[in-house]
Every structure is written in structure tokens, then in C-alpha cells.
Design a protein around this motif. Structure first.
Motif, short mmCIF file in Angstrom:
data_model
loop_
_atom_site.label_atom_id
_atom_site.label_comp_id
_atom_site.label_asym_id
_atom_site.label_seq_id
_atom_site.Cartn_x
_atom_site.Cartn_y
_atom_site.Cartn_z
N MET A 98 0.85 -1.10 -0.01
CA MET A 98 0.06 -0.09 0.17
C MET A 98 0.94 1.30 0.10
N LEU A 99 0.46 2.44 -0.67
CA LEU A 99 1.19 3.63 -0.76
C LEU A 99 1.08 4.16 0.55
N ARG A 100 2.03 4.74 1.11
CA ARG A 100 2.17 5.63 2.38
C ARG A 100 1.74 6.86 1.77
N THR A 101 0.73 7.65 2.64
CA THR A 101 0.40 9.13 2.24
C THR A 101 0.78 9.88 3.66
N VAL A 102 1.23 10.97 3.41
CA VAL A 102 2.07 11.91 4.13
C VAL A 102 1.36 13.16 4.07
N THR A 162 12.30 2.58 -8.04
CA THR A 162 11.52 2.93 -6.99
C THR A 162 10.19 3.75 -7.57
N PHE A 163 9.09 3.76 -7.17
CA PHE A 163 8.00 4.58 -7.03
C PHE A 163 7.60 5.42 -5.67
N ASN A 164 7.28 6.60 -5.69
CA ASN A 164 7.20 7.13 -4.58
C ASN A 164 8.06 6.65 -3.35
N TYR A 165 9.09 6.37 -3.73
CA TYR A 165 10.18 6.02 -2.78
C TYR A 165 10.00 4.67 -2.33
N GLN A 166 9.33 3.69 -2.70
CA GLN A 166 9.10 2.41 -2.45
C GLN A 166 9.43 1.60 -3.66
N ASP A 221 28.99 -8.68 -21.19
CA ASP A 221 27.83 -9.78 -21.31
C ASP A 221 27.00 -9.69 -19.85
N LEU A 222 25.61 -9.46 -19.97
CA LEU A 222 24.82 -9.65 -19.08
C LEU A 222 23.73 -10.70 -18.89
N THR A 223 24.02 -11.32 -17.98
CA THR A 223 23.20 -12.73 -18.04
C THR A 223 22.04 -12.47 -17.10
N PRO A 224 20.66 -12.43 -17.28
CA PRO A 224 19.61 -12.40 -16.31
C PRO A 224 19.77 -13.53 -15.37
N ARG A 225 19.37 -12.88 -14.21
CA ARG A 225 19.46 -13.92 -12.78
C ARG A 225 18.01 -13.76 -12.31
N ARG A 226 18.00 -13.23 -11.11
CA ARG A 226 16.76 -13.17 -10.09
C ARG A 226 16.16 -11.88 -10.58
N THR A 227 14.81 -11.85 -10.32
CA THR A 227 14.04 -10.67 -10.68
C THR A 227 13.00 -10.52 -9.67
N GLN A 228 12.64 -9.32 -9.51
CA GLN A 228 11.48 -9.15 -8.60
C GLN A 228 10.33 -8.12 -9.25
N GLU A 229 9.14 -8.65 -9.51
CA GLU A 229 8.08 -8.05 -10.16
C GLU A 229 7.38 -6.92 -9.20
N PRO A 230 7.04 -5.84 -9.92
CA PRO A 230 6.27 -4.78 -9.08
C PRO A 230 4.78 -5.45 -8.55
N ASP A 231 4.51 -4.70 -7.36
CA ASP A 231 3.30 -5.15 -6.88
C ASP A 231 2.15 -4.58 -7.82
N SER A 275 -1.04 -3.01 -7.25
CA SER A 275 -1.27 -1.75 -6.82
C SER A 275 -0.47 -0.82 -7.15
N LEU A 276 0.77 -0.99 -6.94
CA LEU A 276 1.93 -0.07 -7.16
C LEU A 276 2.12 0.21 -8.58
N GLU A 277 1.97 -0.71 -9.30
CA GLU A 277 2.21 -0.70 -10.69
C GLU A 277 0.93 0.11 -11.48
N LYS A 278 -0.09 -0.12 -10.82
CA LYS A 278 -1.41 0.56 -11.47
C LYS A 278 -0.98 2.15 -11.30
N GLU A 279 -0.62 2.37 -10.06
CA GLU A 279 -0.48 3.84 -9.63
C GLU A 279 0.61 4.41 -10.31
N ALA A 280 1.78 3.56 -10.56
CA ALA A 280 2.86 4.02 -11.23
C ALA A 280 2.72 4.65 -12.64
N TYR A 281 1.59 3.64 -13.55
CA TYR A 281 1.29 4.00 -14.68
C TYR A 281 0.18 4.72 -14.91
N ARG A 282 -0.12 5.41 -14.07
CA ARG A 282 -1.41 6.52 -13.97
C ARG A 282 -0.96 7.66 -14.74
N LYS A 283 -1.56 8.11 -15.69
CA LYS A 283 -1.11 9.53 -16.17
C LYS A 283 -1.64 10.61 -15.55
#
Length: 294
Positions: A1-5, A105-109, A227-237, A239-247
Motif C-alpha cells: 500500500m502507498l504511504r500518504t503523508v 522505486t516509485f514514490n520512494y517504495q 555480457d549481462l546474464t539475467p538472474r533473479r528478478t522481482q516483479e512490481p506489486d 497496486s503499485l504498478e497501477k499507480e505508477a502507470y497512471r497518467k
């Protein structure tokens, strides 16, 4: 969840408004962070990538105790403190040697992470070329390989590279402003579990005389090369992805007028709604021949 300040005063409110999403984003700042196990190869590779990213980059000289995939709190803290949404972490372990971890990061998360193993590294110093990258120049990109459009890891890598070296948004560019090309090439998979390395190469653009107004263009490899070989990845959350792509809503856009449109030819077309007419009371031309006899 996004933090609101909630802002405590007007100064904090202005600072928060400045960091809100804009229709035209500012150039993203990248942090270059070394862990306590960073190898000499990674140190040199991160230094060369920092040269390509300048002036929108901050390098940390001190080594830090950090494990990004286990605990991302330190990354989020540095992202907030330096107003940076891009982070590049270098780590070296026996199980995963020479790691470059691209973090966003998005919104420092924490948004997402992509771990790439470095092999066959050649620094800029190993190439005998005088043309170095000018500060603030936008690179040209070339992605070769079907996996950049079909495989999730390589799609993420392409997205991260374009985001990492995007720089300032410009409407036009002069020919003299093209200084270097970043080429990323990947081969075919031997099987579904195979992850072939991405050949990361950087070329200097040299404009030579051609006898015409258009110069002759030559590409000379300038480094870094790896030469860069892909290893571990972490997908975005999600809800966070939806908020990040909002225009955000565009500003200073004229309000759309009802029933007024512009066609393909650029002509303004309007639609007018009239009340129902009684044609029996319509005044027409009086002609003697059509006049009824008394």
C-alpha cells in the motif's frame, strides 16, 4: 500500500507538490551503490556506467552492508533522501559472482529489481579512442533479438535500460548532439529454461567527410563492453504498478466543447439541434398560378 503523508506547513506542501507525477517528468537520478562484497570488476563497470549516466547520477564511495532481495529498506531510504528513483547495486558472491542489480522505486517504495551477471567485461580505458561521452548526451539504443519482445526477463531489461538512460525529454536534436550508441544483442534460447547473455556494447558516433551535406557515419567501439546474464528478478506489486502507470491530467488544455469536433482534414465540424418545425406554417413564395380559386 502507498504511504500518504500530510504536509505540516506550506513549505512541505510545496515540496510534496514538486515531487508529484507530472505530464513531463524530470530526468531521473540514479544512485550507484557498492556492497561490502563488490568486486574490482563491478567497481570499474559501475564507474563506466556512471560516466554514461552523468550528470544525473550519484555514486556512493563507501561500501554498505546490503542485501536488496532480502531487505529493501535501505534502498528506499536512500531513494527518498536523494530524490532518486533509479539505483544500481553491485554485489559479488560465490554463488552469484559479479552482480549488477538494477532497482527502480516509485514514490520512494521498491517498484522492481533485475539482477544481471557480468561476464567478459572490458572497460573504457581498454579501448584506444579519444572520443569520450560528453556530459548530458542522450544515447541512441539498438535492441537486437526476439527475446526483447517475447521473454519477460528481457522485456524488463529493455524497459529498465530505456528508463535508466532516458535523460531529458527533448522535442528535437541536432546531428552534432548524437555522440554514442548503446547496442544490446541477445541470441536464441536453446530451451525454455535457457537465458542467453545480453551483449552490451557502446559505440562512439564519428561524423566524417563525405563530399556532400550529409556526413559519413562510422561507429567505433568505445566501451564499456560486457555480457549481462539475467538472474533473479522481482516483479512490481499490482497496486503499485497501477499507480505508477497512471497518467496525470494534462494542464492548460482547452475544455472540450459539446457537439464540436475536428475531422480528419482539420476542419471544425459542429452539430446543431433545432426544435421540431410545423411545415404547414412555413412561409413559401406566393405564385398567382398556384393560388386557389374563390
Amino acid at each position: 500500500m502507498l504511504r500518504t503523508v500530510k504536509p505540516k506547513n506550506a513549505r512541505v506542501k510545496r515540496a510534496m507538490k514538486e515531487r508529484e507525477p507530472h505530464a513531463h517528468e524530470n530526468p531521473k537520478t540514479a544512485l550507484f551503490i557498492k556492497t561490502q562484497t563488490t568486486s574490482a570488476i563491478l567497481t570499474e563497470a559501475m564507474s563506466d556506467l556512471y560516466s554514461l549516466k552523468k550528470p544525473h547520477g550519484i555514486t556512493f564511495n563507501k561500501k554498505n552492508q546490503l542485501q536488496p532481495f532480502e531487505d529493501s529498506s535501505s534502498l528506499e531510504f536512500w531513494s527518498n533522501k536523494n530524490d532518486a528513483s533509479l539505483l544500481l547495486v553491485g554485489s559479488h558472491q560465490k554463488k552469484r559472482p559479479h552482480n549488477l542489480i538494477f532497482t527502480r522505486t516509485f514514490n520512494y517504495q521498491l517498484f522492481d529489481m533485475l539482477e544481471m551477471g557480468v561476464e567478459n567485461f572490458k572497460s573504457m580505458k581498454s579501448f584506444n579512442i579519444n572520443n569520450q561521452v560528453n556530459v548530458g548526451m542522450k544515447p541512441l539504443f539498438n535492441f537486437t533479438g526476439e527475446l526483447f519482445d517475447t521473454h519477460p526477463k528481457y522485456q524488463q531489461f529493455k524497459n529498465v535500460m530505456l528508463d535508466f538512460f532516458r535523460g531529458e525529454t527533448i522535442s528535437s536534436i541536432s546531428l552534432a548532439g548524437l555522440s554514442h550508441v548503446i547496442s544490446c544483442t541477445v541470441g536464441e534460447q536453446a530451451n525454455e529454461e535457457d537465458t542467453p547473455p545480453v551483449q552490451f556494447r557502446v559505440y562512439s558516433i564519428q561524423l566524417l567527410k563525405s563530399g556532400t551535406r550529409t556526413p559519413r557515419v562510422e561507429l567505433v567501439e568505445m566501451g564499456p563492453s560486457m555480457d549481462l546474464t539475467p538472474r533473479r528478478t522481482q516483479e512490481p506489486d499490482s497496486s503499485l504498478e497501477k499507480e505508477a502507470y497512471r497518467k496525470p491530467k494534462p494542464v492548460n488544455v482547452p475544455k472540450k466543447r459539446k457537439n464540436v469536433e475536428v475531422d480528419e482534414m482539420g476542419d471544425k465540424v459542429g452539430r446543431i439541434h433545432m426544435e421540431k418545425q410545423d411545415l404547414s406554417k412555413l412561409q413559401t413564395r406566393k405564385v398567382r398560378a398556384l393560388k386557389a380559386d374563390d
